[in-house]
Design a protein around this motif. Structure first.
Motif, PDB file in Angstrom:
ATOM      1  N   HIS A 132     -50.468  98.676  62.898  1.00  0.00           N
ATOM      2  CA  HIS A 132     -50.818  97.214  62.821  1.00  0.00           C
ATOM      3  C   HIS A 132     -49.937  96.415  61.994  1.00  0.00           C
ATOM      4  O   HIS A 132     -49.210  95.447  62.134  1.00  0.00           O
ATOM      5  CB  HIS A 132     -52.473  96.922  62.872  1.00  0.00           C
ATOM      6  CG  HIS A 132     -52.622  95.481  62.370  1.00  0.00           C
ATOM      7  ND1 HIS A 132     -52.345  94.498  63.405  1.00  0.00           N
ATOM      8  CD2 HIS A 132     -52.975  94.897  61.491  1.00  0.00           C
ATOM      9  CE1 HIS A 132     -52.796  93.256  62.961  1.00  0.00           C
ATOM     10  NE2 HIS A 132     -53.216  93.598  61.756  1.00  0.00           N
TER      11      HIS A 132
ATOM     12  N   HIS B 234     -51.308  91.986  53.902  1.00  0.00           N
ATOM     13  CA  HIS B 234     -52.638  91.484  54.191  1.00  0.00           C
ATOM     14  C   HIS B 234     -53.907  92.152  54.648  1.00  0.00           C
ATOM     15  O   HIS B 234     -55.101  91.754  54.402  1.00  0.00           O
ATOM     16  CB  HIS B 234     -52.438  90.469  55.526  1.00  0.00           C
ATOM     17  CG  HIS B 234     -52.253  91.016  56.650  1.00  0.00           C
ATOM     18  ND1 HIS B 234     -51.361  91.657  57.235  1.00  0.00           N
ATOM     19  CD2 HIS B 234     -53.420  91.032  57.830  1.00  0.00           C
ATOM     20  CE1 HIS B 234     -51.724  92.328  58.599  1.00  0.00           C
ATOM     21  NE2 HIS B 234     -52.862  91.698  58.913  1.00  0.00           N
ATOM     22  N   ASP B 235     -53.786  93.329  55.024  1.00  0.00           N
ATOM     23  CA  ASP B 235     -54.772  94.030  55.506  1.00  0.00           C
ATOM     24  C   ASP B 235     -55.026  95.450  54.672  1.00  0.00           C
ATOM     25  O   ASP B 235     -55.663  96.556  55.194  1.00  0.00           O
ATOM     26  CB  ASP B 235     -54.816  94.680  56.936  1.00  0.00           C
ATOM     27  CG  ASP B 235     -55.152  93.805  58.054  1.00  0.00           C
ATOM     28  OD1 ASP B 235     -56.246  92.920  57.577  1.00  0.00           O
ATOM     29  OD2 ASP B 235     -55.193  93.973  59.224  1.00  0.00           O
TER      30      ASP B 235
ATOM     31  N   ASP C 152     -50.789  87.936  62.575  1.00  0.00           N
ATOM     32  CA  ASP C 152     -51.770  88.831  62.664  1.00  0.00           C
ATOM     33  C   ASP C 152     -52.378  88.568  64.178  1.00  0.00           C
ATOM     34  O   ASP C 152     -52.579  89.772  64.733  1.00  0.00           O
ATOM     35  CB  ASP C 152     -52.920  88.396  61.899  1.00  0.00           C
ATOM     36  CG  ASP C 152     -53.707  89.589  61.521  1.00  0.00           C
ATOM     37  OD1 ASP C 152     -53.614  90.519  61.649  1.00  0.00           O
ATOM     38  OD2 ASP C 152     -54.845  89.225  60.915  1.00  0.00           O
TER      39      ASP C 152
HETATM   40 FE   LIG Z   1     -54.203  92.028  60.460  1.00  0.00          FE
END
Ligand SMILES: [Fe+2]
Length: 263
Positions: free
Chosen positions: A37, A69-70, A147
């Protein structure tokens, strides 16, 4: 942010994800899901940045935000075995914790450090706080769009895979029953974003993802979404009732309106 800074962060990310290789096969599938992702969000970000005419240093900053971001998803999964923030912790906060613990931004100009931290912190909010400083706001909106583009892909891909190969945490555990919660349908029909706490069934979660069309910030994202046809594909998996189809049609129609992001 230079190309070398981004390359250093990419190397760090590969090593960091490698630190979760000791999980069981189901855990590994979920970790791989977030790893892939992340890489696809970086690609989406590159496309949106190009479409919006960001210059090379702005683009590098946006790509670094996409990459980071994740990062909180990995410790989140190790500790709680879920990607549901309500059953664990806010994953954007966890991402910030990783960024600080690992001192990933040391050496970057202070304003860039701040921008990256703000964009990561706000990437998963239902709505952006209006008080965010303007340049941080732009990057927050970029990561939210990038995202979403990939989450649509992840979700659709999940249903294309044979059941035993699916990364179990994608559907967030919503029961796949032929039901739709009226509040979710009403929210979508009213042209608003469905909140996660309103969703009870998998169909609600699909409606929620369709409602994200009302929270896109850039025309480039909308163009990419139109080209990829994700909303139509999601809609095709929903119950065929008139109410559902009407609400979905409104969402699809709004995607066709050029420049309706209003920003
Ligand atoms: Fe994400």
């Amino acid at each position: 942010m230079t190309a070398a800074d981004l390359a250093r962060l990419e190397q760090w990310f590969a090593v960091f994800v490698g630190g979760f290789a000791d999980l069981d096969p189901e855990g590994l599938r979920n970790i791989r899901l977030k790893e892939e992702h992340t890489h696809r969000v970086v690609t989406c970000m590159r496309e949106i940045a190009a479409g919006e005419g960001l210059d090379s240093s702005q683009t590098l900053l946006a790509l670094a935000i996409a990459l980071l971001h994740d990062v909180g998803r990995f410790p989140q999964y190790r500790r709680w075995r879920t990607f549901r923030d309500s059953e664990s912790d806010n994953h954007a906060r966890l991402s910030l914790e990783v960024i600080r613990d690992e001192q990933l931004l040391a050496g970057l100009p202070e304003d860039e450090q701040l921008l990256i931290e703000e964009a990561v912190r706000f990437h998963n909010l239902l709505e952006l706080p209006s008080a965010v400083a303007s340049s941080a706001d732009r990057y927050s909106r970029l990561i939210r769009d990038a995202d979403k583009l990939d989450i649509w892909w992840v979700f659709l891909d999940y249903y294309r895979q044979p059941e035993q190969e699916r990364a179990s945490a994608v559907g967030l555990g919503f029961p796949d029953l032929p039901e739709v919660t009226p509040a979710c349908l009403d929210a979508l029909a009213a042209g608003t974003i469905i909140r996660l706490d309103q969703a009870r069934f998998l169909n609600d979660f699909k409606l929620l993802q369709i409602s994200w069309v009302y929270d896109l910030n850039f025309e480039s994202t909308r163009r990419l979404l139109r080209e990829r046809g994700y909303l139509e594909q999601l809609a095709a998996t929903l119950p065929d009732s008139q109410q559902v189809q009407d609400a979905v049609q409104r969402a699809l129609a709004s995607l066709e309106e050029i420049g309706s992001t209003g920003r």
